[in-house]
Design a protein around this motif. Sequence first.
Motif, PDB file in Angstrom:
ATOM      1  N   GLU A   1      -1.572 -33.798 -20.826  1.00  0.00           N
ATOM      2  CA  GLU A   1      -2.186 -34.488 -21.971  1.00  0.00           C
ATOM      3  C   GLU A   1      -1.217 -35.463 -22.625  1.00  0.00           C
ATOM      4  OE1 GLU A   1      -5.240 -33.253 -25.532  1.00  0.00           O
ATOM      5  OE2 GLU A   1      -3.545 -31.922 -25.141  1.00  0.00           O
ATOM      6  N   LEU A   2       0.072 -35.129 -22.620  1.00  0.00           N
ATOM      7  CA  LEU A   2       1.062 -36.042 -23.190  1.00  0.00           C
ATOM      8  C   LEU A   2       1.069 -37.380 -22.456  1.00  0.00           C
ATOM      9  CD1 LEU A   2       4.140 -33.703 -23.850  1.00  0.00           C
ATOM     10  CD2 LEU A   2       2.758 -34.892 -25.567  1.00  0.00           C
ATOM     11  N   LEU A   3       0.977 -37.331 -21.125  1.00  0.00           N
ATOM     12  CA  LEU A   3       0.930 -38.575 -20.351  1.00  0.00           C
ATOM     13  C   LEU A   3      -0.375 -39.312 -20.608  1.00  0.00           C
ATOM     14  CD1 LEU A   3       1.910 -40.622 -18.337  1.00  0.00           C
ATOM     15  CD2 LEU A   3       1.274 -39.066 -16.475  1.00  0.00           C
ATOM     16  N   LEU A   4      -1.470 -38.584 -20.710  1.00  0.00           N
ATOM     17  CA  LEU A   4      -2.765 -39.201 -21.029  1.00  0.00           C
ATOM     18  C   LEU A   4      -2.668 -39.979 -22.341  1.00  0.00           C
ATOM     19  CD1 LEU A   4      -5.908 -39.495 -20.651  1.00  0.00           C
ATOM     20  CD2 LEU A   4      -6.080 -37.408 -22.023  1.00  0.00           C
ATOM     21  N   LYS A   5      -2.117 -39.354 -23.373  1.00  0.00           N
ATOM     22  CA  LYS A   5      -2.013 -39.994 -24.690  1.00  0.00           C
ATOM     23  C   LYS A   5      -1.079 -41.196 -24.645  1.00  0.00           C
ATOM     24  CE  LYS A   5      -3.157 -35.905 -27.434  1.00  0.00           C
ATOM     25  NZ  LYS A   5      -2.667 -34.902 -28.422  1.00  0.00           N
ATOM     26  N   GLU A   6      -0.033 -41.085 -23.845  1.00  0.00           N
ATOM     27  CA  GLU A   6       0.891 -42.210 -23.698  1.00  0.00           C
ATOM     28  C   GLU A   6       0.186 -43.398 -23.060  1.00  0.00           C
ATOM     29  OE1 GLU A   6       4.102 -44.124 -24.597  1.00  0.00           O
ATOM     30  OE2 GLU A   6       4.121 -41.942 -24.920  1.00  0.00           O
ATOM     31  N   ALA A   7      -0.642 -43.126 -22.052  1.00  0.00           N
ATOM     32  CA  ALA A   7      -1.388 -44.198 -21.395  1.00  0.00           C
ATOM     33  C   ALA A   7      -2.447 -44.794 -22.327  1.00  0.00           C
ATOM     34  CB  ALA A   7      -2.043 -43.673 -20.124  1.00  0.00           C
ATOM     35  N   GLU A   8      -3.060 -43.968 -23.146  1.00  0.00           N
ATOM     36  CA  GLU A   8      -4.093 -44.449 -24.066  1.00  0.00           C
ATOM     37  C   GLU A   8      -3.551 -45.487 -25.041  1.00  0.00           C
ATOM     38  OE1 GLU A   8      -7.368 -40.843 -24.494  1.00  0.00           O
ATOM     39  OE2 GLU A   8      -5.523 -40.737 -25.697  1.00  0.00           O
ATOM     40  N   LYS A   9      -2.329 -45.301 -25.483  1.00  0.00           N
ATOM     41  CA  LYS A   9      -1.764 -46.222 -26.476  1.00  0.00           C
ATOM     42  C   LYS A   9      -0.961 -47.366 -25.857  1.00  0.00           C
ATOM     43  CE  LYS A   9       2.455 -43.522 -27.382  1.00  0.00           C
ATOM     44  NZ  LYS A   9       3.192 -42.702 -28.363  1.00  0.00           N
ATOM     45  N   SER A  10      -0.821 -47.344 -24.538  1.00  0.00           N
ATOM     46  CA  SER A  10      -0.005 -48.355 -23.872  1.00  0.00           C
ATOM     47  C   SER A  10      -0.834 -49.562 -23.440  1.00  0.00           C
ATOM     48  CB  SER A  10       0.675 -47.749 -22.640  1.00  0.00           C
ATOM     49  OG  SER A  10       1.419 -48.730 -21.945  1.00  0.00           O
ATOM     50  N   ASN A  11      -0.232 -50.725 -23.564  1.00  0.00           N
ATOM     51  CA  ASN A  11      -0.845 -51.952 -23.043  1.00  0.00           C
ATOM     52  C   ASN A  11      -0.256 -52.327 -21.693  1.00  0.00           C
ATOM     53  OD1 ASN A  11      -2.523 -52.425 -25.334  1.00  0.00           O
ATOM     54  ND2 ASN A  11      -0.744 -53.225 -26.445  1.00  0.00           N
ATOM     55  N   ASP A  12       0.715 -51.539 -21.247  1.00  0.00           N
ATOM     56  CA  ASP A  12       1.418 -51.833 -20.002  1.00  0.00           C
ATOM     57  C   ASP A  12       1.226 -50.710 -18.984  1.00  0.00           C
ATOM     58  OD1 ASP A  12       2.694 -54.179 -21.165  1.00  0.00           O
ATOM     59  OD2 ASP A  12       3.926 -52.746 -22.289  1.00  0.00           O
ATOM     60  N   ILE A  13       1.576 -51.014 -17.752  1.00  0.00           N
ATOM     61  CA  ILE A  13       1.553 -50.017 -16.687  1.00  0.00           C
ATOM     62  C   ILE A  13       2.643 -48.969 -16.954  1.00  0.00           C
ATOM     63  CG2 ILE A  13       1.971 -49.613 -14.228  1.00  0.00           C
ATOM     64  CD1 ILE A  13      -0.653 -50.981 -14.723  1.00  0.00           C
ATOM     65  N   ILE A  14       2.297 -47.702 -16.768  1.00  0.00           N
ATOM     66  CA  ILE A  14       3.278 -46.623 -16.826  1.00  0.00           C
ATOM     67  C   ILE A  14       3.549 -46.161 -15.401  1.00  0.00           C
ATOM     68  CG2 ILE A  14       3.794 -44.291 -17.646  1.00  0.00           C
ATOM     69  CD1 ILE A  14       1.948 -44.844 -20.009  1.00  0.00           C
ATOM     70  N   ASN A  15       4.797 -46.208 -15.008  1.00  0.00           N
ATOM     71  CA  ASN A  15       5.190 -45.807 -13.667  1.00  0.00           C
ATOM     72  C   ASN A  15       5.509 -44.313 -13.671  1.00  0.00           C
ATOM     73  OD1 ASN A  15       5.534 -48.568 -12.200  1.00  0.00           O
ATOM     74  ND2 ASN A  15       6.499 -48.822 -14.212  1.00  0.00           N
ATOM     75  N   VAL A  16       4.696 -43.542 -12.974  1.00  0.00           N
ATOM     76  CA  VAL A  16       4.846 -42.087 -12.949  1.00  0.00           C
ATOM     77  C   VAL A  16       5.665 -41.724 -11.713  1.00  0.00           C
ATOM     78  CG1 VAL A  16       3.657 -39.867 -12.997  1.00  0.00           C
ATOM     79  CG2 VAL A  16       2.586 -41.880 -14.056  1.00  0.00           C
ATOM     80  N   LEU A  17       6.923 -41.363 -11.944  1.00  0.00           N
ATOM     81  CA  LEU A  17       7.814 -41.013 -10.842  1.00  0.00           C
ATOM     82  C   LEU A  17       7.643 -39.534 -10.528  1.00  0.00           C
ATOM     83  CD1 LEU A  17      11.075 -42.932 -11.878  1.00  0.00           C
ATOM     84  CD2 LEU A  17       8.926 -43.816 -10.933  1.00  0.00           C
ATOM     85  N   CYS A  18       7.276 -39.242  -9.294  1.00  0.00           N
ATOM     86  CA  CYS A  18       6.967 -37.864  -8.884  1.00  0.00           C
ATOM     87  C   CYS A  18       8.112 -37.342  -8.024  1.00  0.00           C
ATOM     88  CB  CYS A  18       5.655 -37.829  -8.102  1.00  0.00           C
ATOM     89  SG  CYS A  18       4.247 -38.520  -9.005  1.00  0.00           S
ATOM     90  N   TRP A  19       8.892 -36.423  -8.604  1.00  0.00           N
ATOM     91  CA  TRP A  19      10.080 -35.895  -7.925  1.00  0.00           C
ATOM     92  C   TRP A  19       9.853 -34.504  -7.349  1.00  0.00           C
ATOM     93  CZ3 TRP A  19      14.970 -37.175 -11.372  1.00  0.00           C
ATOM     94  CH2 TRP A  19      15.069 -38.573 -11.512  1.00  0.00           C
ATOM     95  N   GLY A  20       8.669 -33.956  -7.506  1.00  0.00           N
ATOM     96  CA  GLY A  20       8.414 -32.607  -7.014  1.00  0.00           C
ATOM     97  C   GLY A  20       6.945 -32.427  -6.693  1.00  0.00           C
ATOM     98  N   SER A  21       6.407 -31.306  -7.107  1.00  0.00           N
ATOM     99  CA  SER A  21       4.996 -31.010  -6.883  1.00  0.00           C
ATOM    100  C   SER A  21       4.094 -32.057  -7.538  1.00  0.00           C
ATOM    101  CB  SER A  21       4.676 -29.623  -7.457  1.00  0.00           C
ATOM    102  OG  SER A  21       3.280 -29.426  -7.516  1.00  0.00           O
TER     103      SER A  21
END
Length: 335
Positions: free
Chosen positions: A141-161
């Motif tokens: 949910e924290l990432l969801l909320k971050e994306a909701e307020k962002s006007n830019d692309i958020i790069n989600v770096l996946c280092w594990g599962s």
Amino acid sequence: MKKLVLVLVFMTALAQAQKPKVWIYSDMSDKTIQGKDHGTANDPDDISGMAGYLLMANMFDTRGIVIASTHRSEHKTSGNQADWANTFFGEAYKKDVVQLNKNIGGFPSTINFVQSCIKESAEKYDSTKKYSILKNYNTVELLLKEAEKSNDIINVLCWGSLTEPAILVNYCLTNKRNDILDKLRFIAHWTNSSLHQGTIEQPWKVANCNEDRAACEYLKEKALKGFITYYECGAIGQHGIVSGSQKGLEYFDQFKKSNLGKIFTEGKFVHNSVDHSDSATFWVLLGNWGVSLNDIASNGTNFIEVEQKNENQFMLYSKIIHNELLRRSNAAVSK
């Protein structure tokens, strides 16, 4: 004077806006927690990778770092890993950032970590379920909320599962929040490879996909159908950046002058060099260190000839990459 202040504020805001926004999901945890992976609960390569990221932190707008996003049973009763990381990395960063800003500039004053919502439950993605609410998944949910307020692309770096990214994508598609997915760009380390661990017949047989194959297959399917943007790095971090690095303690002991450099070297030092293979995700994002996102398919595919080419490119640039990290480590202690 007032006009000068306004110009400086504008330039600072512009510089910040130009930095790629980053969110990291890592399986990293305190390596003193005993387990079956190199004697610890989770592979400590992410510890070295995170120290390297922090030495490069002025290049990114870090929006969140989630750690202990893992399925290891040892974490059911282990301590709060955010507390560990905020002390372990936080104190080292605090000591180094003053000189880093004096000698290089642009580093945030602090970097904060949060503990994954699946750390204690070891929950895996359920391909039969619709995740219509995120009540039990606070770090999703924290990432969801971050994306909701962002006007830019958020790069989600996946280092594990890939469990948490899969839950978020499922939630967005279930609730018709394609607007959120349009603002996310997933960049994954080694969730597919025909060259290393996996085979041409079974490229999914790699560590980060085996952790939760259902999540991995779900994201790959959605990427192939165009619902999400997903860059698969394969093993180019391990077999390009790491394998191509300088070798020996004579070189890597130079990092130990700084607090972050010491963590970088000692996180996982094996085969006469530092294993920080997940770092491929942020080096390709920067784009001018041998391999860029333009060299990787955006639909989750990872053809063998592409992975081989990118591996070779990182191999060529590896020593330059490590010398840049060393330069920054030295800058952290240079008066």
